[in-house]
Design a protein around this motif. Structure first.
Motif, short mmCIF file in Angstrom:
data_model
loop_
_atom_site.label_atom_id
_atom_site.label_comp_id
_atom_site.label_asym_id
_atom_site.label_seq_id
_atom_site.Cartn_x
_atom_site.Cartn_y
_atom_site.Cartn_z
N VAL A 81 0.86 -1.19 0.00
CA VAL A 81 0.00 0.00 0.00
C VAL A 81 0.90 1.23 0.00
CG1 VAL A 81 -1.89 -1.11 1.26
CG2 VAL A 81 -0.09 0.08 2.53
N LEU A 82 0.30 2.37 -0.22
CA LEU A 82 0.95 3.66 0.01
C LEU A 82 0.48 4.13 1.37
CD1 LEU A 82 2.62 6.16 -0.97
CD2 LEU A 82 0.46 7.06 -1.88
N TYR A 83 1.43 4.37 2.31
CA TYR A 83 1.00 4.82 3.63
C TYR A 83 1.84 6.00 4.12
CZ TYR A 83 4.71 1.82 5.85
OH TYR A 83 5.88 1.23 6.24
N ALA A 84 1.28 6.72 5.10
CA ALA A 84 1.94 7.92 5.64
C ALA A 84 1.39 8.19 7.03
CB ALA A 84 1.67 9.12 4.74
N LYS A 85 2.03 9.09 7.74
CA LYS A 85 1.51 9.54 9.03
C LYS A 85 0.26 10.38 8.78
CE LYS A 85 5.99 9.84 11.42
NZ LYS A 85 6.95 10.75 12.09
N LYS A 86 -0.70 10.27 9.69
CA LYS A 86 -1.94 11.05 9.56
C LYS A 86 -1.64 12.55 9.52
CE LYS A 86 -6.57 11.77 11.43
NZ LYS A 86 -6.50 13.23 11.61
N ASP A 87 -0.66 12.99 10.29
CA ASP A 87 -0.29 14.41 10.30
C ASP A 87 0.11 14.88 8.90
OD1 ASP A 87 -0.79 14.65 12.96
OD2 ASP A 87 1.30 14.67 13.61
N PHE A 88 0.88 14.06 8.21
CA PHE A 88 1.32 14.42 6.86
C PHE A 88 0.12 14.46 5.91
CE2 PHE A 88 2.80 13.56 2.55
CZ PHE A 88 3.87 14.44 2.43
N ILE A 89 -0.77 13.50 6.04
CA ILE A 89 -1.96 13.45 5.18
C ILE A 89 -2.82 14.70 5.41
CG2 ILE A 89 -4.10 12.19 4.69
CD1 ILE A 89 -2.58 9.62 5.56
N ASP A 90 -3.02 15.05 6.68
CA ASP A 90 -3.87 16.20 7.01
C ASP A 90 -3.28 17.52 6.50
OD1 ASP A 90 -5.63 14.51 8.24
OD2 ASP A 90 -4.95 14.95 10.28
N LYS A 91 -1.95 17.65 6.59
CA LYS A 91 -1.29 18.89 6.19
C LYS A 91 -1.07 18.99 4.68
CE LYS A 91 1.24 19.37 10.56
NZ LYS A 91 2.57 19.23 11.21
N ASN A 92 -1.05 17.83 4.01
CA ASN A 92 -0.71 17.81 2.58
C ASN A 92 -1.68 16.96 1.76
OD1 ASN A 92 2.19 19.10 2.77
ND2 ASN A 92 2.15 17.48 4.32
N PRO A 93 -2.98 17.24 1.84
CA PRO A 93 -3.95 16.39 1.14
C PRO A 93 -3.78 16.40 -0.38
CG PRO A 93 -5.01 18.39 1.95
CD PRO A 93 -3.65 18.33 2.57
N ASN A 94 -3.40 17.54 -0.95
CA ASN A 94 -3.21 17.60 -2.40
C ASN A 94 -1.98 16.79 -2.84
OD1 ASN A 94 -5.39 19.35 -2.38
ND2 ASN A 94 -4.13 21.19 -2.53
N THR A 95 -0.96 16.83 -2.01
CA THR A 95 0.25 16.05 -2.29
C THR A 95 -0.06 14.56 -2.23
OG1 THR A 95 1.63 17.77 -1.32
CG2 THR A 95 2.62 15.59 -1.56
N VAL A 96 -0.81 14.15 -1.21
CA VAL A 96 -1.19 12.74 -1.06
C VAL A 96 -2.07 12.32 -2.23
CG1 VAL A 96 -2.45 11.09 0.37
CG2 VAL A 96 -0.93 12.76 1.44
N GLN A 97 -2.96 13.21 -2.65
CA GLN A 97 -3.82 12.89 -3.79
C GLN A 97 -2.99 12.73 -5.06
OE1 GLN A 97 -7.46 12.45 -3.62
NE2 GLN A 97 -6.67 11.33 -5.40
#
Length: 340
Positions: free
Chosen positions: A227-243
């Motif tokens: 899977v692609l995974y990350a810390k929730k903090d990173f996801i919350d701060k960078n939703p466009n990057t994660v997308q």
């Protein structure tokens, strides 16, 4: 301006506005991504996204760090040297149980794609997984998914991880050499290592999760893999990057589904072929069923992985992990709408 021109202009403006809503600029364009054994077919979607320029299409500059196994890339994420990881889904459950909010955002593999092979010198004596007791077993790295699968196999037979010796052999060439030079009694690994050792007669496959049938035989159901995974903090701060990352990898999954094994072999770096393109093509053919079609992890898959981990990890037996916190489906679902 003519009425027709006004209509055309208005339609174009609406189209641009709609596109902007779905494709906002990444907050963080330079992304550090970790992986454990990039040349393995387990991580083929990552290599395709990189080689085909799918990340660059999304406005990203992805720096990929390749480690000996998934446990090492997880350490990099926890330590802060990485932003995201492509690794085994099970790591999200283990980290949630330890109070680390790590979440998957895209499924890359729907079956583990891992097989256990016994070295030819031991193959005739092998009758059941109980015979793994006392063996020296090669895995990509201690604590990685290849290790976890054998732990589960032992637990089903009433054994513990301490009943075997696990040796990190890395990926590809080093893994093949470790079996051929007699260092190992068995190996738990991935493609293209499996096809290379199996075709040459160096191992006998005794457990195989490269297929739906083999996965169900071992786990009793589906069992998500990479899977692609990350810390929730990173996801919350960078939703466009994660997308954007999700979009690039989702496009790679779609490309793999549509492409022949020969086309896939032509797309990867020459060194991935290990000097035998025909054998690599066979390995790709064996691996194609393992890749995710939707990018979304099923609830049954999450439960199956959690049940597996509880079998052999004491700290997880009584842990109350909310499986909904291990996977955020928003990004995979949006990628399916955006990537055609």
């Amino acid at each position: 301006m003519s009425p027709f021109r006004l209509i055309a202009t208005a339609a174009a403006a609406l189209l641009l506005a709609g596109s902007a809503a779905f494709a906002q600029a990444p907050e963080k364009k330079e992304v550090k991504l970790g992986v454990g054994g990039k040349a393995l077919l387990y991580y083929l979607p990552l290599t395709i996204a990189e080689r085909k320029g799918f990340f660059k299409e999304q406005g990203l500059d992805v720096e990929i760090s390749d480690f000996a196994g998934g446990a090492k890339s997880l350490q990099g994420l926890i330590g802060g040297s990485l932003d995201v990881v492509t690794g085994a889904y099970e790591h999200t459950i283990r980290m949630q149980a330890k109070g680390q909010d790590i979440r998957a955002v895209l499924e890359l593999g729907r079956f583990p794609g891992i097989a256990v092979g016994v070295a030819k010198a031991k193959a005739d004596a092998y009758k059941s997984p109980k015979d793994l007791k006392g063996m020296k077993i090669g895995v990509t790295a201690p604590g990685s998914s290849t290790n976890m699968l054998v732990n589960f196999l032992l637990a089903k037979e009433g054994l513990t991880p301490q009943d075997a010796s696990f040796i990190g052999v890395g990926s590809a060439a080093s893994a093949v050499a470790s079996i051929r030079n007699g260092q190992l009694d068995a190996i738990s690994h991935l493609e293209p290592v499996l096809s290379m050792l199996e075709q040459s007669g160096d191992i006998k496959i005794v457990v195989d999760t490269r297929t739906e049938e083999g996965t169900k035989a071992l786990f009793g159901g589906s069992n998500p893999a990479a899977v692609l995974y990350a810390k929730k903090d990173f996801i919350d701060k960078n939703p466009n990057t994660v997308q954007a990352l999700t979009n690039g990898l989702y496009k790679a999954l779609q490309w793999i589904q549509k492409s022949s094994p020969e086309e896939i072999a032509a797309a990867v770096p020459e060194e991935y072929l290990l000097g035998d393109k025909a054998l690599y093509v066979l390995a790709v053919k064996n691996s194609k069923p393992t890749y995710s079609i939707t990018g979304v992890i099923s609830e049954s898959g999450m439960t199956s992985t959690n049940d597996m981990l509880k079998q052999f990890e004491p700290e997880l037996k009584d842990a109350k992990v909310n499986l909904a916190d291990t996977f955020d489906p928003r990004f995979a679902k949006k990628a399916a709408e955006m990537v055609k």
